[in-house]
Every structure is written in structure tokens, then in C-alpha cells.
Design a protein around this motif. Structure first.
Motif, short mmCIF file in Angstrom:
data_model
loop_
_atom_site.label_atom_id
_atom_site.label_comp_id
_atom_site.label_asym_id
_atom_site.label_seq_id
_atom_site.Cartn_x
_atom_site.Cartn_y
_atom_site.Cartn_z
N GLU A 270 39.16 54.15 -0.75
CA GLU A 270 39.66 55.03 -1.80
C GLU A 270 38.77 55.03 -3.03
OE1 GLU A 270 43.99 55.83 -3.73
OE2 GLU A 270 43.28 53.76 -3.80
N HIS A 271 38.27 53.86 -3.43
CA HIS A 271 37.45 53.77 -4.63
C HIS A 271 35.96 53.91 -4.31
CE1 HIS A 271 40.91 52.70 -7.02
NE2 HIS A 271 41.22 51.74 -6.16
N LEU A 272 35.56 53.60 -3.08
CA LEU A 272 34.15 53.65 -2.73
C LEU A 272 33.63 55.07 -2.66
CD1 LEU A 272 31.50 52.42 -1.80
CD2 LEU A 272 32.42 52.33 0.52
N LEU A 273 34.34 55.95 -1.99
CA LEU A 273 33.86 57.33 -1.81
C LEU A 273 33.60 58.04 -3.14
CD1 LEU A 273 36.15 58.21 1.19
CD2 LEU A 273 33.67 58.25 1.25
N PRO A 274 34.54 58.01 -4.08
CA PRO A 274 34.25 58.65 -5.38
C PRO A 274 33.08 57.99 -6.11
CG PRO A 274 36.61 58.29 -5.12
CD PRO A 274 35.93 57.55 -4.00
N ALA A 275 32.94 56.68 -5.99
CA ALA A 275 31.83 55.99 -6.67
C ALA A 275 30.49 56.45 -6.11
CB ALA A 275 31.98 54.48 -6.53
N LEU A 276 30.40 56.63 -4.79
CA LEU A 276 29.17 57.12 -4.19
C LEU A 276 28.87 58.55 -4.63
CD1 LEU A 276 29.49 55.75 -0.53
CD2 LEU A 276 28.30 54.72 -2.49
N ALA A 277 29.91 59.38 -4.65
CA ALA A 277 29.72 60.77 -5.07
C ALA A 277 29.32 60.86 -6.54
CB ALA A 277 31.01 61.56 -4.83
N ASP A 278 29.72 59.87 -7.33
CA ASP A 278 29.45 59.89 -8.77
C ASP A 278 28.07 59.36 -9.12
OD1 ASP A 278 30.51 60.59 -11.28
OD2 ASP A 278 31.06 58.52 -11.73
N HIS A 279 27.36 58.81 -8.15
CA HIS A 279 26.08 58.16 -8.42
C HIS A 279 25.05 59.09 -9.08
CE1 HIS A 279 22.99 55.10 -8.01
NE2 HIS A 279 22.23 55.93 -7.34
N PRO A 280 24.88 60.33 -8.62
CA PRO A 280 23.91 61.19 -9.30
C PRO A 280 24.23 61.41 -10.78
CG PRO A 280 24.47 62.09 -7.16
CD PRO A 280 25.43 60.98 -7.41
N ARG A 281 25.51 61.57 -11.11
CA ARG A 281 25.88 61.75 -12.52
C ARG A 281 25.57 60.49 -13.32
NH1 ARG A 281 29.75 60.56 -16.11
NH2 ARG A 281 30.83 59.24 -14.59
N ILE A 282 25.82 59.33 -12.72
CA ILE A 282 25.53 58.08 -13.42
C ILE A 282 24.05 57.97 -13.74
CG2 ILE A 282 25.45 55.56 -13.15
CD1 ILE A 282 28.24 56.49 -13.71
#
Length: 354
Positions: A270-282
Motif C-alpha cells: 500500500e505504501h510502496l507503490l505510491p512511493a515508487l510513483a512519487d520518485h520522479p517528483r522527489i
């Protein structure tokens, strides 16, 4: 899900909380959703909890805590986090789909690199201080990952051991004339108390110790950065990466490979998928704000999110590899790829065996 549809979903969550007697407010006509700001998470954020706090007679944080379960269970939403005084940050299913995992596996360690800063010329300058130079070096790497042209300078030549042990390098030093067309930035984080201390650590541990704290925080240079236990964030990041690589080797021994396929959004993911998707923004945010500490903290979040998934990747006992195992392996490999790429931008190695 579009922003308009997400706004309706947020209002529906408010209405359900009111119907259940958990909030006593008038449901507003509109909920504003926007991309997360600095320090945010996921795909969108809403200030609905802050908006309802006064009429509800509760602190915004408490209102956000009431609304979060109703949003988590909504169709199309895969994760909700509360940040700041009560912002609800929402990750959507589309961002957590197998397509994101495919993109990560396709792009490899360059996932998140972009042309967001293409055409921008940045002149980074640092005083003759070890932490400033390490932050300058990592900031330059981040800016280049976003296609900026970067020049680095320092008041005086770095000490030989800074270059040898910490990998510090600058293009020029001394009195430098800055071109008026350059975007000039002076890197001046809170310094270490004494210059030689970071050199008592390994290169990777020393760089992490200097980069992980925010620029305004004084870094702690202690042997804790060398210990191999869960209390050490750097160890968790590198251990998570090494575990993902071991899973790939073990899966090959069992005769199967990764296939994103259809990735189930289980509690462990649940928390991993959004974190991976958010990597480019980070990466873009860390580069734009000259803040490698944001990337370091993001890597800790990815590591902490992937570690619970890893025991579920391989078949157990006489169980045969299934599509679910292949999808989980793909998700684990994607997380390992993000960790390796992020560590590289910080100038830190990502060993495959630990």
C-alpha cells in the motif's frame, strides 16, 4: 481518476464521516485537490481537514485522522498519508499500476531523471567546509539528473582527504567571477563542529551522515552510522536494496523471473507503490530546492515500505511460482532499482551483497 472525480471522492468521505456521527459539519460544495507541495506525498493533496476544523470544533490533524479511513477505502485510492498540520495526501491506483513498475524496470537507475531543468545554468558555490562541499556535490548530481548545466566552485581547494575519502570534487576555486546569466547558489548548510570528524567514518557512512539531515540541522557524526542494525537508516536502505537483488538471484534458481502483470495493492504494498510513483517528483523537488536530504529521507521511506513485502515474494515449500509471485518480484526489483539510483545520486554505493 481526474481531480474533479477525486474532489467528489473527498466530499463523499466527508459525507460518510458525518453520517456515521464522527464529524458534525455541513458538507462543503467543493473540496480543493492540488499536487502535493514540498514535503508532500502521493499524487494529490487536499486541505479539507483544515477547512473543516473550525466548524467541527477540532484540530485539523484530528479531522484528517477521522477522514483518512474513509478515503483509504474509496475506489481508485491506494494510499493516504497525513502531512503537516493536517493535509491529506492521496495516492491513486493509476499511479500504482504495473505500468509504473514497467517504467522503472525499463529506465533502470535513471528512473526519475528528466529534462525538467533543461537549459538552466546553475553555478553552485560553497565555502571551504566539508559538509558544504558534500552537499554541493550531491546537489550537482541531482541538478544534472534533471538536465541542468552545473558549474561548481569553492573558496579554496578541498583538502586532499576530502577528495580521497568523501569523493568531493569542484570545478574551480578561489575568487570566481559568476556569469550574470547563471543561476548562482551558495551552499551553506549548518557545519559540523570540527572538520576532521567525518573522516573517521567510511565514505558512504560519512556522506550519509552529512546529507541525511536537513541543511539547517547539525549532523551527528557518530559510529552509529556504521552499525548494521535497523536503527541505522543507511543500513535499512542498503539492506533493502541487497535483499531485492538476492530475491532476483533466488527466483532465477527457482526458474522464474519478474513480470509486473497485475499488481495487487495488498497492505504490504500500500505504501510502496505510491512511493515508487512519487520518485520522479522527489528528484525534481530535491534538485530545485538544492536539498539532497529530501532524497535521503525518501529512500528511507521506500526501504521501510519494501521490507515487509520481501518475505512474500518467493514461493514457500512445495508452492509453485505464480503470477502473483512474478508481480511481487517485479515490485521488489523496482524498489531496489529506485534505491540504487537514489543512492548513486547521493554518491553512495548500493552493494548487491550485505
Amino acid at each position: 481518476m481526474t481531480p474533479v472525480e477525486l474532489s467528489r471522492t473527498v466530499l463523499h468521505a466527508v459525507r460518510r464521516a458525518v453520517d456515521e456521527g464522527e464529524l458534525s459539519v455541513t458538507v462543503p460544495a467543493r473540496a480543493v485537490v492540488t499536487p502535493p507541495g514540498p514535503g508532500g506525498w502521493g499524487d494529490y493533496a487536499t486541505n479539507i481537514a483544515l477547512q473543516l476544523a473550525r466548524p467541527a470544533g477540532r484540530p485539523p490533524l484530528r479531522v484528517a485522522e477521522v477522514l483518512r479511513p474513509y478515503l483509504v477505502g474509496a475506489e481508485g485510492v491506494v494510499g493516504v498519508e497525513i502531512t503537516g498540520p493536517g493535509f491529506l495526501n492521496i495516492a491513486l491506483e493509476s499511479a500504482a499500476s504495473g505500468e509504473v513498475v514497467r517504467r522503472i524496470l525499463r529506465d533502470g537507475p535513471t528512473y526519475g531523471h528528466s529534462d525538467a531543468l533543461a537549459g538552466q545554468v546553475v553555478h553552485l558555490h560553497a565555502p571551504h567546509e566539508v559538509r558544504a562541499l558534500v552537499v554541493l556535490d550531491a546537489t550537482a548530481r541531482l541538478l544534472r539528473s534533471q538536465s541542468a548545466h552545473v558549474r561548481t566552485t569553492c573558496d579554496a581547494p578541498p583538502e586532499p582527504e576530502w577528495r580521497a575519502v568523501l569523493g568531493v570534487h569542484v570545478d574551480a576555486y578561489g575568487d570566481i567571477i559568476v556569469d550574470s546569466s547563471d543561476h548562482a547558489v551558495t551552499i551553506r548548510p549548518t557545519a559540523t563542529r570540527t572538520i576532521p570528524i567525518p573522516l573517521s567514518l567510511s565514505r558512504d557512512a560519512a556522506r550519509w551522515a552529512l546529507l541525511h539531515p536537513a541543511a539547517h540541522d547539525r549532523p551527528r557524526i557518530t559510529p552509529d552510522h556504521l552499525v548494521q542494525r535497523e536503527s541505522n537508516p543507511l543500513f535499512r536502505v542498503r539492506y533493502a536494496h541487497a535483499r531485492t537483488r538476492a530475491l532476483t538471484r533466488n527466483a532465477a534458481d527457482l526458474g522464474f523471473t519478474a513480470d509486473p502483470g497485475s499488481i495487487d495493492v495488498t497492505p504490504t504494498a500500500e505504501h510502496l507503490l505510491p512511493a515508487l510513483a512519487d520518485h520522479p517528483r522527489i528528484l525534481t523537488t530535491a534538485a530545485t530546492h538544492h536539498a539532497p536530504d529530501r532524497l535521503a529521507r525518501h529512500l528511507v521511506s521506500v526501504a521501510d515500505a519494501v521490507l515487509p513485502l520481501l518475505p512474500t515474494v518467493l514461493p514457500r515449500g512445495a508452492e509453485k511460482p505464480s503470477a502473483a509471485h512474478r508481480a511481487r518480484l517485479a515490485l521488489a526489483e523496482a524498489a531496489g532499482t529506485v534505491l540504487a539510483g537514489g543512492l548513486s545520486l547521493l554518491g553512495i554505493d548500493a552493494p548487491e551483497h550485505l
